[in-house]
Design a protein around this motif. Structure first.
Motif, PDB file in Angstrom:
ATOM      1  N   ASN A 158       0.874  -1.167   0.000  1.00 25.90           N
ATOM      2  CA  ASN A 158       0.000   0.000   0.000  1.00 25.90           C
ATOM      3  C   ASN A 158       0.911   1.217   0.000  1.00 25.90           C
ATOM      4  OD1 ASN A 158      -1.926   1.909   0.241  1.00 25.90           O
ATOM      5  ND2 ASN A 158      -2.624   1.314   2.265  1.00 25.90           N
TER       6      ASN A 158
ATOM      7  N   ASP B  96       1.245   3.180  -5.567  1.00 22.91           N
ATOM      8  CA  ASP B  96       0.225   2.347  -6.197  1.00 22.91           C
ATOM      9  C   ASP B  96      -0.003   1.162  -5.277  1.00 22.91           C
ATOM     10  OD1 ASP B  96       0.179   3.992  -8.400  1.00 22.91           O
ATOM     11  OD2 ASP B  96       1.503   2.728  -9.588  1.00 22.91           O
ATOM     12  N   ARG B  97      -1.196   0.635  -5.301  1.00 22.67           N
ATOM     13  CA  ARG B  97      -1.477  -0.549  -4.496  1.00 22.67           C
ATOM     14  C   ARG B  97      -1.418  -1.756  -5.410  1.00 22.67           C
ATOM     15  NH1 ARG B  97      -6.750   2.102  -1.708  1.00 22.67           N
ATOM     16  NH2 ARG B  97      -5.614   3.596  -0.440  1.00 22.67           N
TER      17      ARG B  97
ATOM     18  N   LYS C 110      -3.213   4.564  -8.065  1.00 29.19           N
ATOM     19  CA  LYS C 110      -3.842   5.632  -7.298  1.00 29.19           C
ATOM     20  C   LYS C 110      -3.751   6.984  -8.002  1.00 29.19           C
ATOM     21  CE  LYS C 110      -2.509   5.696  -3.012  1.00 29.19           C
ATOM     22  NZ  LYS C 110      -1.900   5.478  -1.694  1.00 29.19           N
TER      23      LYS C 110
END
Length: 84
Positions: A54, A57-58, A79
């Motif tokens: 996390n 970007d996840r 994200k």
């Protein structure tokens, strides 16, 4: 009205990882190969690992490791907005 964009996910700048994949909007999938030679990390017994990050970007990685190489699939939620 939002426009859907399809694009290739390029390497994340890590010279020890090669990946190719695609994304539609902010969701993507990529296949990658990573080498751990730099870290002197060896996997005598082949294994499978799942990593979730996390950060900027996840993503969730599912990778198979053997010796100093891993092959995996990465599921990504981008994200940031995609700029063209």
């Amino acid at each position: 009205m939002s426009k859907k964009q399809v694009g290739i996910i390029r390497n994340n700048g890590d010279v020890h990882t090669a990946q190719i994949g695609f994304h539609i909007g902010r969701v993507g999938v990529s296949v990658y190969v990573r080498e751990y030679w730099k870290y002197k990390s060896w996997f005598i017994i082949p294994g499978v690992s799942v990593d979730a990050v996390n950060g900027y970007d996840r993503y969730v990685d599912i990778e198979a490791k053997i010796l100093f190489v891993s092959i995996g699939i990465r599921f990504i939620w981008i994200k940031r907005k995609v700029k063209r």
